[in-house]
Design an enzyme around this catalytic site. Structure first.
Site, mmCIF file in Angstrom:
data_model
loop_
_atom_site.group_PDB
_atom_site.id
_atom_site.type_symbol
_atom_site.label_atom_id
_atom_site.label_comp_id
_atom_site.label_asym_id
_atom_site.label_seq_id
_atom_site.Cartn_x
_atom_site.Cartn_y
_atom_site.Cartn_z
ATOM 1 N N ARG A 1 22.683 -31.669 2.655
ATOM 2 C CA ARG A 1 22.200 -32.314 1.436
ATOM 3 C C ARG A 1 22.519 -33.495 1.446
ATOM 4 N NH1 ARG A 1 23.584 -31.097 -4.975
ATOM 5 N NH2 ARG A 1 21.244 -29.366 -4.586
ATOM 6 N N HIS B 1 13.394 -32.770 -3.379
ATOM 7 C CA HIS B 1 14.028 -30.915 -3.161
ATOM 8 C C HIS B 1 13.380 -29.611 -3.091
ATOM 9 C CE1 HIS B 1 17.662 -28.460 -4.390
ATOM 10 N NE2 HIS B 1 18.266 -29.023 -5.655
ATOM 11 N N GLN C 1 14.724 -26.474 -4.388
ATOM 12 C CA GLN C 1 14.788 -26.003 -6.201
ATOM 13 C C GLN C 1 13.039 -25.729 -6.592
ATOM 14 O OE1 GLN C 1 17.517 -26.740 -8.567
ATOM 15 N NE2 GLN C 1 16.101 -25.654 -9.404
ATOM 16 N N ASP D 1 14.524 -33.143 -15.790
ATOM 17 C CA ASP D 1 15.464 -33.597 -14.987
ATOM 18 C C ASP D 1 16.271 -34.118 -15.766
ATOM 19 O OD1 ASP D 1 17.122 -33.560 -13.066
ATOM 20 O OD2 ASP D 1 15.784 -34.608 -11.247
ATOM 21 N N CYS E 1 16.334 -28.187 -13.273
ATOM 22 C CA CYS E 1 16.694 -28.068 -12.050
ATOM 23 C C CYS E 1 18.396 -27.508 -12.325
ATOM 24 C CB CYS E 1 16.410 -28.884 -10.890
ATOM 25 S SG CYS E 1 17.159 -30.336 -11.287
ATOM 26 N N ARG F 1 17.581 -19.708 -6.842
ATOM 27 C CA ARG F 1 18.307 -20.320 -6.025
ATOM 28 C C ARG F 1 18.248 -19.610 -5.097
ATOM 29 N NH1 ARG F 1 19.219 -25.715 -6.146
ATOM 30 N NH2 ARG F 1 19.312 -25.544 -3.806
#
Ligand code: CP
Ligand code: NVA
Length: 302
Positions: A102, A129, A132, A220, A260, A288
């Site tokens: 990440r 991402h 996700q 988001d 998310c 996830r």
């Protein structure tokens, strides 16, 4: 599949294969059926940004697959003191069986894959991402049974989540509509990709327009990790880009809501809508674990 760097690299068949395996691993976990596909393997997890879900789901997932995961914080690694990614990649390739990273720049992830010799999994960059979005697609299929004929709508910042949702949604056959302010549109590379799907993709700066007849609504945070200095400016730019009762009223009556997480209630989503759809949102968070286990099996099980 060698790595998971971005949704743009995946074919529809690869995405569906991951989702099918994720469903199977979820079933096996719930029914106490062991699945030690990665027995004796080690995943290194490099974090240059904070995480709750990604860290815990990868670590737990690796354990459930019979392997182990190492948490490697940027604060402790020499990479945080300037050791080149090219060298880090070549060294870690000699100890580990896979790396989840990440970080900020997508280039860093691509460089790890280029210079290392082990599978690399993108656990979020400023660009995308993918882990996700695989979990999001899994959740949509779980609740709706199919992608055929569905309309996905994303309201808010044209950020890493928007970039990945557009690509993932279109690749599996959904229609995708986006509402974001003119100065916060998705990445040009993603808009160029979406151009091939002119009959299935639309972008506007009017949230009510994008949400009309949507089957799945996404949003988001207005301020992503690394953008904290712009928080106040962004609160002004994104006012009105919120999933609320007005948006729900124009979407399909049985529309799902996905986020998310982490969520900022009364910013990108109201408390009322969030709580009304909490079952779907927390199933998405759980997925996830299952989706990433499927990714690890596909890239690390050779
Ligand atoms: N959604 C997500 O990636 O959560 P974390 O930042 O907690 O990992
Ligand atoms: N867009 C958010 C997603 C967090 C999971 C961020 O990058 O901070």
């Amino acid at each position: 599949m060698k790595h998971l760097l971005k949704m743009l690299d995946m074919s529809k068949d690869e995405i569906i294969d991951i989702l099918n395996l994720a469903d199977q691993l979820k079933y096996e976990l719930k029914n106490g059926i062991p699945h030690p596909h990665l027995k004796g393997k080690t995943l290194g997890m490099i974090f240059q940004k904070s995480s709750t879900r990604t860290r815990v789901s990868f670590e737990t997932g690796m354990y459930q697959l019979g392997g182990q995961a190492l948490f490697l914080s940027n604060r402790d690694l020499q990479i945080g003191r300037g050791e080149p990614v090219q060298d880090t990649a070549r060294v870690l390739s000699r100890y580990l069986d896979g790396i989840m990273i990440r970080t900020f720049e997508q280039k860093e992830v691509e460089d790890l894959a280029e210079y290392g010799s082990i599978p690399i999994i993108n656990g979020l960059t400023d660009f995308c991402h993918p882990c996700q979005v695989l979990a999001d697609l899994m959740t949509i299929r779980e609740f709706k049974g199919t992608f055929d004929g569905l309309k996905m709508c994303y309201i808010g910042d044209g950020n890493n989540m928007a970039n990945s949702l557009i690509v993932g949604g279109l690749k599996v056959g959904m229609s995708v509509s986006i509402a974001c302010p003119k100065d916060y549109q998705p990445d040009q590379q993603v808009l160029d990709f979406a151009e091939q799907y002119c009959d299935k993709f639309s972008m506007t700066d009017v949230p009510l327009e994008a949400a009309k007849d949507a089957d799945v609504l996404f949003t988001d945070v207005w301020t992503s990790m690394g953008e904290e200095a712009e928080t106040e400016k962004r609160k002004i730019a994104f006012a009105g880009y919120q999933i609320n009762d007005d948006i729900m009223a124009v979407a399909k009556p049985d529309a799902m809501v996905q986020h998310c997480l982490p969520a900022h209630r009364e910013e990108e989503i109201t408390e009322k809508v969030f709580e009304a759809h909490a079952d779907e949102i927390f199933e998405e968070a759980e997925n996830r674990l299952h989706a990433q286990k499927a990714v690890m099996v596909r890239v690390m099980c050779k």
